[in-house]
Design an enzyme around this catalytic site. Structure first.
Site, PDB file in Angstrom:
ATOM      1  N   LYS A  43       0.621  -1.394  -0.142  1.00  0.00           N
ATOM      2  CA  LYS A  43       0.150   0.061  -0.065  1.00  0.00           C
ATOM      3  C   LYS A  43       0.942   1.232   0.101  1.00  0.00           C
ATOM      4  O   LYS A  43       0.403   2.158  -0.303  1.00  0.00           O
ATOM      5  CB  LYS A  43      -0.757   0.233   1.291  1.00  0.00           C
ATOM      6  CG  LYS A  43      -1.640  -0.960   1.331  1.00  0.00           C
ATOM      7  CD  LYS A  43      -2.726  -1.115   2.809  1.00  0.00           C
ATOM      8  CE  LYS A  43      -3.428  -2.138   2.735  1.00  0.00           C
ATOM      9  NZ  LYS A  43      -3.912  -2.400   4.224  1.00  0.00           N
ATOM     10  N   GLY A  44       1.904   1.129   0.401  1.00  0.00           N
ATOM     11  CA  GLY A  44       2.769   2.392   0.803  1.00  0.00           C
ATOM     12  C   GLY A  44       3.145   3.279  -0.369  1.00  0.00           C
ATOM     13  O   GLY A  44       3.120   4.622  -0.049  1.00  0.00           O
ATOM     14  N   GLU A 100       8.031   2.006  -6.013  1.00  0.00           N
ATOM     15  CA  GLU A 100       7.820   1.549  -4.698  1.00  0.00           C
ATOM     16  C   GLU A 100       7.931   2.714  -3.656  1.00  0.00           C
ATOM     17  O   GLU A 100       8.548   3.569  -4.195  1.00  0.00           O
ATOM     18  CB  GLU A 100       8.840   0.389  -4.547  1.00  0.00           C
ATOM     19  CG  GLU A 100       9.256  -0.093  -3.028  1.00  0.00           C
ATOM     20  CD  GLU A 100       8.146  -0.809  -2.442  1.00  0.00           C
ATOM     21  OE1 GLU A 100       7.102  -0.274  -2.441  1.00  0.00           O
ATOM     22  OE2 GLU A 100       8.399  -1.957  -2.027  1.00  0.00           O
ATOM     23  N   ASP A 104      14.860  -0.524   1.431  1.00  0.00           N
ATOM     24  CA  ASP A 104      15.863  -0.512   2.798  1.00  0.00           C
ATOM     25  C   ASP A 104      16.517  -1.639   2.629  1.00  0.00           C
ATOM     26  O   ASP A 104      17.714  -1.354   2.097  1.00  0.00           O
ATOM     27  CB  ASP A 104      14.460  -0.882   3.972  1.00  0.00           C
ATOM     28  CG  ASP A 104      14.985  -0.765   5.537  1.00  0.00           C
ATOM     29  OD1 ASP A 104      16.206  -0.630   5.571  1.00  0.00           O
ATOM     30  OD2 ASP A 104      14.272  -1.282   6.360  1.00  0.00           O
ATOM     31  N   LYS A 132      17.058   4.264   1.729  1.00  0.00           N
ATOM     32  CA  LYS A 132      17.958   4.038   2.832  1.00  0.00           C
ATOM     33  C   LYS A 132      19.149   3.381   2.345  1.00  0.00           C
ATOM     34  O   LYS A 132      19.442   2.135   2.876  1.00  0.00           O
ATOM     35  CB  LYS A 132      17.218   3.263   4.084  1.00  0.00           C
ATOM     36  CG  LYS A 132      16.004   3.898   4.665  1.00  0.00           C
ATOM     37  CD  LYS A 132      15.660   2.999   5.915  1.00  0.00           C
ATOM     38  CE  LYS A 132      14.218   3.615   6.369  1.00  0.00           C
ATOM     39  NZ  LYS A 132      13.752   2.561   7.542  1.00  0.00           N
ATOM     40  N   PHE A 153      13.158   5.204  10.685  1.00  0.00           N
ATOM     41  CA  PHE A 153      11.692   4.928  10.341  1.00  0.00           C
ATOM     42  C   PHE A 153      10.867   5.922  10.005  1.00  0.00           C
ATOM     43  O   PHE A 153      10.722   6.799  10.852  1.00  0.00           O
ATOM     44  CB  PHE A 153      10.999   3.853  11.460  1.00  0.00           C
ATOM     45  CG  PHE A 153      10.059   3.293  10.899  1.00  0.00           C
ATOM     46  CD1 PHE A 153      10.201   2.053  10.035  1.00  0.00           C
ATOM     47  CD2 PHE A 153       8.613   3.586  11.027  1.00  0.00           C
ATOM     48  CE1 PHE A 153       9.332   1.377   9.738  1.00  0.00           C
ATOM     49  CE2 PHE A 153       7.728   2.782  10.314  1.00  0.00           C
ATOM     50  CZ  PHE A 153       7.825   1.595   9.874  1.00  0.00           C
ATOM     51  N   VAL A 154      10.583   5.621   8.667  1.00  0.00           N
ATOM     52  CA  VAL A 154       9.766   7.240   8.453  1.00  0.00           C
ATOM     53  C   VAL A 154       8.230   6.930   8.038  1.00  0.00           C
ATOM     54  O   VAL A 154       8.179   5.819   7.692  1.00  0.00           O
ATOM     55  CB  VAL A 154      10.349   7.843   7.119  1.00  0.00           C
ATOM     56  CG1 VAL A 154      11.696   8.580   7.389  1.00  0.00           C
ATOM     57  CG2 VAL A 154      10.533   6.825   5.821  1.00  0.00           C
ATOM     58  N   ASP A 160       3.025   4.072   6.376  1.00  0.00           N
ATOM     59  CA  ASP A 160       2.501   3.800   7.596  1.00  0.00           C
ATOM     60  C   ASP A 160       3.319   3.134   8.676  1.00  0.00           C
ATOM     61  O   ASP A 160       4.513   3.006   8.672  1.00  0.00           O
ATOM     62  CB  ASP A 160       1.294   2.852   7.575  1.00  0.00           C
ATOM     63  CG  ASP A 160       1.730   1.409   7.538  1.00  0.00           C
ATOM     64  OD1 ASP A 160       2.823   1.018   6.791  1.00  0.00           O
ATOM     65  OD2 ASP A 160       1.104   0.578   8.197  1.00  0.00           O
ATOM     66  N   ARG A 166      -0.620   7.263   6.893  1.00  0.00           N
ATOM     67  CA  ARG A 166      -0.444   7.362   5.568  1.00  0.00           C
ATOM     68  C   ARG A 166      -0.990   8.729   4.920  1.00  0.00           C
ATOM     69  O   ARG A 166      -0.514   8.928   3.777  1.00  0.00           O
ATOM     70  CB  ARG A 166      -1.172   6.246   4.933  1.00  0.00           C
ATOM     71  CG  ARG A 166      -0.765   4.638   5.304  1.00  0.00           C
ATOM     72  CD  ARG A 166      -1.384   3.678   4.224  1.00  0.00           C
ATOM     73  NE  ARG A 166      -1.310   2.419   4.803  1.00  0.00           N
ATOM     74  CZ  ARG A 166      -0.187   1.540   4.569  1.00  0.00           C
ATOM     75  NH1 ARG A 166       0.814   2.089   3.932  1.00  0.00           N
ATOM     76  NH2 ARG A 166      -0.029   0.543   5.023  1.00  0.00           N
TER      77      ARG A 166
HETATM   78  P1  5GP Z   1      13.117  -3.726   2.374  1.00  0.00           P
HETATM   79  O1  5GP Z   1      12.654  -5.311   1.621  1.00  0.00           O
HETATM   80  O2  5GP Z   1      13.882  -3.095   1.117  1.00  0.00           O
HETATM   81  O3  5GP Z   1      13.827  -4.143   3.576  1.00  0.00           O
HETATM   82  O4  5GP Z   1      11.957  -3.156   2.689  1.00  0.00           O
HETATM   83  C1  5GP Z   1      10.842  -2.517   1.866  1.00  0.00           C
HETATM   84  C2  5GP Z   1       9.656  -2.353   2.650  1.00  0.00           C
HETATM   85  O5  5GP Z   1       9.779  -2.096   4.010  1.00  0.00           O
HETATM   86  C3  5GP Z   1       8.972  -1.164   2.103  1.00  0.00           C
HETATM   87  O6  5GP Z   1       8.102  -1.310   1.128  1.00  0.00           O
HETATM   88  C4  5GP Z   1       8.284  -0.639   3.328  1.00  0.00           C
HETATM   89  O7  5GP Z   1       6.844  -1.267   3.166  1.00  0.00           O
HETATM   90  C5  5GP Z   1       8.705  -1.137   4.369  1.00  0.00           C
HETATM   91  N1  5GP Z   1       9.577  -0.180   5.154  1.00  0.00           N
HETATM   92  C6  5GP Z   1      11.226  -0.064   5.132  1.00  0.00           C
HETATM   93  N2  5GP Z   1      11.304   0.977   5.612  1.00  0.00           N
HETATM   94  C7  5GP Z   1      10.489   1.719   6.247  1.00  0.00           C
HETATM   95  C8  5GP Z   1      10.012   2.937   6.781  1.00  0.00           C
HETATM   96  O8  5GP Z   1      10.876   3.732   7.298  1.00  0.00           O
HETATM   97  N3  5GP Z   1       8.871   3.283   7.018  1.00  0.00           N
HETATM   98  C9  5GP Z   1       7.950   2.548   6.649  1.00  0.00           C
HETATM   99  N4  5GP Z   1       6.628   2.806   6.990  1.00  0.00           N
HETATM  100  N5  5GP Z   1       7.979   1.431   5.958  1.00  0.00           N
HETATM  101  C10 5GP Z   1       9.424   1.019   5.661  1.00  0.00           C
END
Ligand code: 5GP
Length: 185
Positions: A43-44, A100, A104, A132, A153-154, A160, A166
């Site tokens: 959803k992000g 996306e 992270d 990040k 964490f944002v 969310d 959101r």
């Molecule tokens: P990754 O697989 O790259 O570690 O993480 C990707 C997903 O983690 C993103 O699509 C998001 O849903 C969530 N995520 C990662 N960092 C954050 C953050 O700082 N805030 C929020 N709300 N979601 C995050």
């Protein structure tokens, strides 16, 4: 002001300006005569996607949506990624742009990229609003990046925490004190 948020991470005007620039770049890169398929990762990315696609003006595009399992209420990646809702069209031979919210560790995007590439699109570009960089565990080629941010964490602008924030039109940092007691849930 809610005590759990630091409001000044990325303000509304900076978001607006940067998203417009990304949209322009995406439009410039569309191969002549092609209609790209823009895929929103729910959803992000929904707010970012809505602004980005509208900033592309009257350029012909198609839109699709997919959902993946994500963090839930936790702040660390489990590494397990699952498509809970897939796109509804065949992408073979199409120019696909995956949109996306944030990268992270890179695990989610890496997984999605592999899945989509197996479907043999003509091209696959990736656009993320937030990067990040310091948290990366797997390298994923990203074509369009809105902002690089610290390893915090944002929330807001589609992102969310436990289903909240959101709707905020800007990006805030969620203070550790807001989630450290629930981290093991
Ligand atoms: P990754 O697989 O790259 O570690 O993480 C990707 C997903 O983690 C993103 O699509 C998001 O849903 C969530 N995520 C990662 N960092 C954050 C953050 O700082 N805030 C929020 N709300 N979601 C995050």
């Amino acid at each position: 002001m809610e005590p759990s948020l630091e409001y000044d991470e990325i303000n509304y005007n900076d978001l607006k300006h940067r998203v417009k620039m990304l949209a322009q770049k995406i439009v410039e890169d569309i191969p002549e005569g092609e209609i790209p398929l823009m895929v929103c990762v729910l959803k992000g990315a929904f707010v970012f996607f809505a602004d980005l696609t509208r900033d592309m003006g009257d350029v012909m595009i198609e839109t699709e949506f997919m959902s993946v399992s994500s963090y839930g209420d936790e702040q660390t990646s489990s590494g397990v990624v699952e498509i809970t809702q897939d796109i509804g069209v065949n992408i073979a031979g199409r120019h696909v742009i995956l949109v996306e919210d944030i990268v992270d560790t890179g695990l989610t995007l890496n997984y999605l990229r592999d899945i989509l590439l197996r479907r043999e699109p003509a091209s696959l570009r990736i656009c993320v609003l937030l990067d990040k960089v310091a948290a990366r565990e797997v390298e994923v080629p990203i074509d369009y990046i809105g902002f690089e941010i610290e390893n915090v964490f944002v929330v807001g602008y589609g992102l969310d925490y436990a289903g909240h924030y959101r709707n905020h039109p800007w990006i805030s940092v969620l203070k550790e004190s807001a989630y450290k007691d629930t981290e093991s849930e």
